[in-house]
Design a protein around this motif. Structure first.
Motif, PDB file in Angstrom:
ATOM      1  N   GLY A  86      -0.822  68.740-108.509  1.00 60.45           N
ATOM      2  CA  GLY A  86      -0.801  68.898-109.965  1.00 60.45           C
ATOM      3  C   GLY A  86      -0.642  70.333-110.432  1.00 60.45           C
ATOM      4  O   GLY A  86      -0.084  70.584-111.496  1.00 60.45           O
TER       5      GLY A  86
ATOM      6  N   THR B 248      -8.886  69.478-105.629  1.00 60.78           N
ATOM      7  CA  THR B 248      -7.522  69.359-106.129  1.00 60.78           C
ATOM      8  C   THR B 248      -6.584  69.260-104.935  1.00 60.78           C
ATOM      9  O   THR B 248      -6.914  69.709-103.841  1.00 60.78           O
ATOM     10  N   THR B 249      -5.431  68.637-105.158  1.00 62.50           N
ATOM     11  CA  THR B 249      -4.474  68.471-104.073  1.00 62.50           C
ATOM     12  C   THR B 249      -3.614  69.720-103.999  1.00 62.50           C
ATOM     13  O   THR B 249      -3.036  70.125-105.002  1.00 62.50           O
TER      14      THR B 249
ATOM     15  N   LYS C 132     -12.426  69.911-112.227  1.00 61.69           N
ATOM     16  CA  LYS C 132     -12.730  69.000-111.133  1.00 61.69           C
ATOM     17  C   LYS C 132     -13.023  69.762-109.859  1.00 61.69           C
ATOM     18  O   LYS C 132     -12.570  70.897-109.681  1.00 61.69           O
TER      19      LYS C 132
ATOM     20  N   PRO D 210      -6.484  54.568-112.701  1.00 65.39           N
ATOM     21  CA  PRO D 210      -5.949  54.646-111.336  1.00 65.39           C
ATOM     22  C   PRO D 210      -6.921  54.141-110.280  1.00 65.39           C
ATOM     23  O   PRO D 210      -6.523  53.869-109.155  1.00 65.39           O
ATOM     24  N   ARG D 211      -8.188  53.991-110.643  1.00 66.16           N
ATOM     25  CA  ARG D 211      -9.151  53.464-109.670  1.00 66.16           C
ATOM     26  C   ARG D 211      -8.975  51.963-109.500  1.00 66.16           C
ATOM     27  O   ARG D 211      -9.510  51.370-108.570  1.00 66.16           O
TER      28      ARG D 211
ATOM     29  N   ASP E  31     -10.515  55.572-121.134  1.00 65.15           N
ATOM     30  CA  ASP E  31     -11.925  55.201-121.331  1.00 65.15           C
ATOM     31  C   ASP E  31     -12.722  56.401-121.859  1.00 65.15           C
ATOM     32  O   ASP E  31     -13.691  56.243-122.584  1.00 65.15           O
TER      33      ASP E  31
ATOM     34  N   GLY F 252      -5.746  66.452-112.029  1.00 59.01           N
ATOM     35  CA  GLY F 252      -6.814  65.526-112.406  1.00 59.01           C
ATOM     36  C   GLY F 252      -6.352  64.260-113.097  1.00 59.01           C
ATOM     37  O   GLY F 252      -7.168  63.442-113.525  1.00 59.01           O
TER      38      GLY F 252
ATOM     39  N   GLY G  21      -5.062  61.670-111.827  1.00 57.91           N
ATOM     40  CA  GLY G  21      -5.376  60.470-111.053  1.00 57.91           C
ATOM     41  C   GLY G  21      -4.323  60.115-110.020  1.00 57.91           C
ATOM     42  O   GLY G  21      -4.278  58.981-109.541  1.00 57.91           O
ATOM     43  N   LYS G  22      -3.490  61.052-109.637  1.00 51.97           N
ATOM     44  CA  LYS G  22      -2.409  60.770-108.680  1.00 51.97           C
ATOM     45  C   LYS G  22      -2.985  60.383-107.315  1.00 51.97           C
ATOM     46  O   LYS G  22      -2.599  59.367-106.735  1.00 51.97           O
ATOM     47  N   THR G  23      -3.909  61.214-106.816  1.00 53.02           N
ATOM     48  CA  THR G  23      -4.511  60.926-105.509  1.00 53.02           C
ATOM     49  C   THR G  23      -5.221  59.570-105.553  1.00 53.02           C
ATOM     50  O   THR G  23      -5.089  58.748-104.646  1.00 53.02           O
ATOM     51  N   THR G  24      -5.936  59.342-106.641  1.00 55.24           N
ATOM     52  CA  THR G  24      -6.676  58.085-106.787  1.00 55.24           C
ATOM     53  C   THR G  24      -5.731  56.889-106.843  1.00 55.24           C
ATOM     54  O   THR G  24      -5.952  55.866-106.198  1.00 55.24           O
TER      55      THR G  24
ATOM     56  N   LYS H 236      -7.519  57.847-118.091  1.00 61.05           N
ATOM     57  CA  LYS H 236      -8.771  58.318-118.720  1.00 61.05           C
ATOM     58  C   LYS H 236      -8.849  57.952-120.190  1.00 61.05           C
ATOM     59  O   LYS H 236      -9.465  58.670-120.995  1.00 61.05           O
TER      60      LYS H 236
END
Ligand SMILES: Nc1nc2c(ncn2[C@@H]2O[C@H](COP(=O)(O)OP(=O)(O)OP(=O)(O)O)[C@@H](O)[C@H]2O)c(=O)[nH]1
Ligand SMILES: [Mg+2]
Lengths: 180, 401
Positions: A72, A48-49, A45, A157-158, A129, A15, A17-20, A127
């Motif tokens: 992850g 997951t990958t 989440k 990451p977004r 934020d 979670g 943010g690697k994929t993102t 994250k």
């Protein structure tokens, strides 16, 4: 130099943010193997990958930089070493909203000890934020204990621009005088 | 295969060094922008200078072998030991860029730059010498390229090579210039940024910058008032700062360090910062830029040895051109601003702003004197030419995206 060596590894806990991150800078639709999380990741989440993420940046004349994201979950850690062979850099994403992000960082520093001996490291703190603490200072103090002074940058990451800044920090770590 | 070089590059032969030392040297050369040195790494290269380490297990045999092979090549000996009657100038270890480059420059001053073993280049140089007896080396940066035909009263200028990195015009790169400059192809002048002789400065203890910096170092919360009005609430322990005045007023306060500022305890009920308040670092950094405006914090100068404890969180701080390069450079090794400018080819004003900003957020270690500098740290060897090409292209892509 072999083409497949032009790769950058994104790692970090579930979670983070690697994929993102790969999705926001890849020039192809990132290849991802996300599935519905069914075990301990479920409460954090939905997806997951399970194998890896793959993205690509094309620099012209057929020159490519491959972006790989490790899964992850620790039960896939046997894949990490295989993926990271020959990488030009390692980006560790740390999810500040997890219960023990400093512990996560230490875990990934150890897991990628071999790659770290010959490839530079950059830490992206995600994250923030949602969870502003620990601060970059806290991570810097921890890394100092490992004798490491890598870039530690807060990123979302977004946001592709911020992910690109992580990569630029990686390049300047290799060579502060790099021209381009 | 011969190492790719352009006509501006000086090949340097390095002997008696292990892979790690060579890597450090390669990096130092790569980053030195004023004169492009490059390690001679192939039998086909034509070195114009040599550096011989006599502390390797082979000791002086390395020197003897070198001299037999290159009877006329100007050389620098490096050693940890005091050497009497050395056959060439000695540079004591640890080797630091601050002393290495002036020493290499001195070698260029002492000997005309004539490449060895290349009949073609040597012949060209001989022609140049014959036609232009005043072929020489002048020290120091030339902001504009030297046009051919420039007569140079050269040698006397090189006599006093200052030890410091930058005494204004006194100490920039050695640039050989011929009356017919185009006849001496080995080293060409390059436009080089010059550290200003009289760099402006500001008082880092005065004004809003001084107040916030002090509070931050002591991790003391306070309300800051200007002309009796609260302008901000500062919460260093929480890494937060609430701005309560117009930005225009804050800019004004930064520009007028003598404005009357007062501190007060934070009002009841406001001992904690609002969660959405800007970070203390972001405010300190911005205040530093408004205050410094391209000037150096007083007490530091172009020669002060500086080091960063760690990278600033640059994605969340106001942009300074080339901040990433500076962060990478100063977390790697202690160096002066002059050295950074010379190696990275940056603007003095950007360097000063970056230094002022890092000082404000307490990242700058400026206590290191030149003498107390540690030896060069272990560094990643610089990438080879092919990889560097790849990295440059990636950088272009990342910037252009
Ligand atoms: N608010 C916020 N959300 C984020 C941030 N970074 C990532 N996310 C979100 O977190 C979720 C997980 O991100 P992924 O990219 O799937 O994480 P991952 O590292 O690939 O996770 P695994 O594949 O399970 O290891 C996504 O919904 C992202 O949009 C951030 O900085 N802020
Ligand atoms: Mg994933």
């Amino acid at each position: 130099m072999r083409q497949q060596d032009n790769k950058i590894i994104f790692t970090g806990p579930v979670g983070a943010g690697k994929t993102t991150a790969i999705g926001s800078i890849s020039e192809i639709s990132p290849v991802s193997t996300d599935v519905q999380a069914s075990d301990m990741t479920l409460n954090r989440k939905g997806e997951t990958t399970i194998a890896l993420d793959y993205g690509l940046m094309q620099l012209g004349d057929g020159v490519r930089v491959h972006l790989y994201g490790t899964p992850g979950q620790e039960r896939f850690d046997f894949m990490w070493e295989i993926i990271s062979k020959g990488a030009i850099g390692l980006i560790v994403l740390i999810d500040n909203s997890r219960p023990n992000p400093s512990g996560d960082l230490q875990f990934f520093l150890n897991a990628f000890k071999t790659l770290r001996t010959h490839a530079p490291l950059v830490i992206g703190v995600t994250k923030t934020d949602q969870a502003p603490q620990p601060s970059v200072e806290v991570y810097a103090t921890l890394l100092e204990k490992f004798g490491l002074h890598p870039p530690i940058l807060e990123v979302d990451p977004r946001n592709g621009d911020e992910v690109r800044q992580l990569l630029m920090a990686l390049l300047f770590t290799i060579d502060p005088g790099l021209e381009g | 295969m011969m190492t790719t070089v352009d006509a501006h590059t000086l090949m340097v032969l390095a002997l008696g060094m292990d892979v790690r030392k060579l890597a450090i040297l390669r990096m130092a050369f790569r980053m030195h922008k004023a004169i492009r040195y490059q390690l001679s790494e192939s039998a086909h290269d034509v070195p114009v200078l040599a550096i011989v380490d006599v502390d390797s297990p082979q000791g002086w045999a390395v020197w003897d072998g070198f001299r037999a092979a290159h009877p006329a090549l100007p050389a620098l000996i490096v050693s940890s030991f005091a050497i009497t009657d050395a056959p060439a100038p000695v540079l004591p270890k640890p080797i630091r860029v601050e002393t290495l480059f002036p020493a290499l420059q001195q070698l260029l001053v002492d000997k005309p730059v004539v490449a060895e073993r290349s009949p073609l280049v040597a012949a060209q140089a001989e022609v140049a010498l014959a036609e232009a007896p005043r072929v020489a080396v002048i020290s120091h940066a030339i902001a504009e390229p030297v046009s051919s035909g420039t007569a140079v009263p050269a040698l006397e200028m090189t006599a006093a090579m200052p030890a410091s990195d930058c005494d204004g015009q006194q100490d920039d790169p050695v640039i050989p210039v011929a009356q017919k400059a185009d006849a001496v192809p080995q080293v060409l002048p390059r436009a080089v940024a010059v550290w200003p002789q009289a760099m402006g400065s500001f008082d880092p203890n005065a004004g809003l910058y001084g107040v916030l910096r002090t509070l931050y170092r002591k991790r003391r919360s306070a309300a800051v008032l200007a002309h009796g009005k609260v302008v901000l609430h500062f919460y260093p322990a929480q890494e937060k700062c609430e701005l309560l005045a117009d930005l225009a007023l804050l800019v004004q306060l930064c520009a007028a360090p003598k404005s009357e500022l007062r501190l007060a305890v934070l009002p009841d009920g406001q001992e904690s910062a609002r969660p959405d308040a800007p970070s203390a670092h972001a405010v300190l950094w911005q205040v530093a830029l408004w205050t410094a405006r391209g000037r150096m914090p007083r007490g530091l100068d172009g020669n002060s040895q500086l080091r960063l404890r760690h990278w600033p969180n640059l994605t969340r701080l106001a942009a300074i051109p080339d901040a990433m390069r500076m962060a990478a450079f100063w977390t790697r090794t202690p160096a002066s601003a002059c050295m950074a400018q010379r190696m990275l080819g940056l603007q003095a004003s950007d360097l000063c702003n970056f230094i002022a900003a890092c000082l404000a957020i307490d990242l700058l270690d400026a206590r290191l004197s030149a003498a107390a500098c540690s030896p060069p740290p272990m560094v990643q060897p610089l990438p080879d030419v092919a990889r560097r090409g790849l990295l440059s292209r990636l950088l272009v892509r990342l910037r252009g995206a």
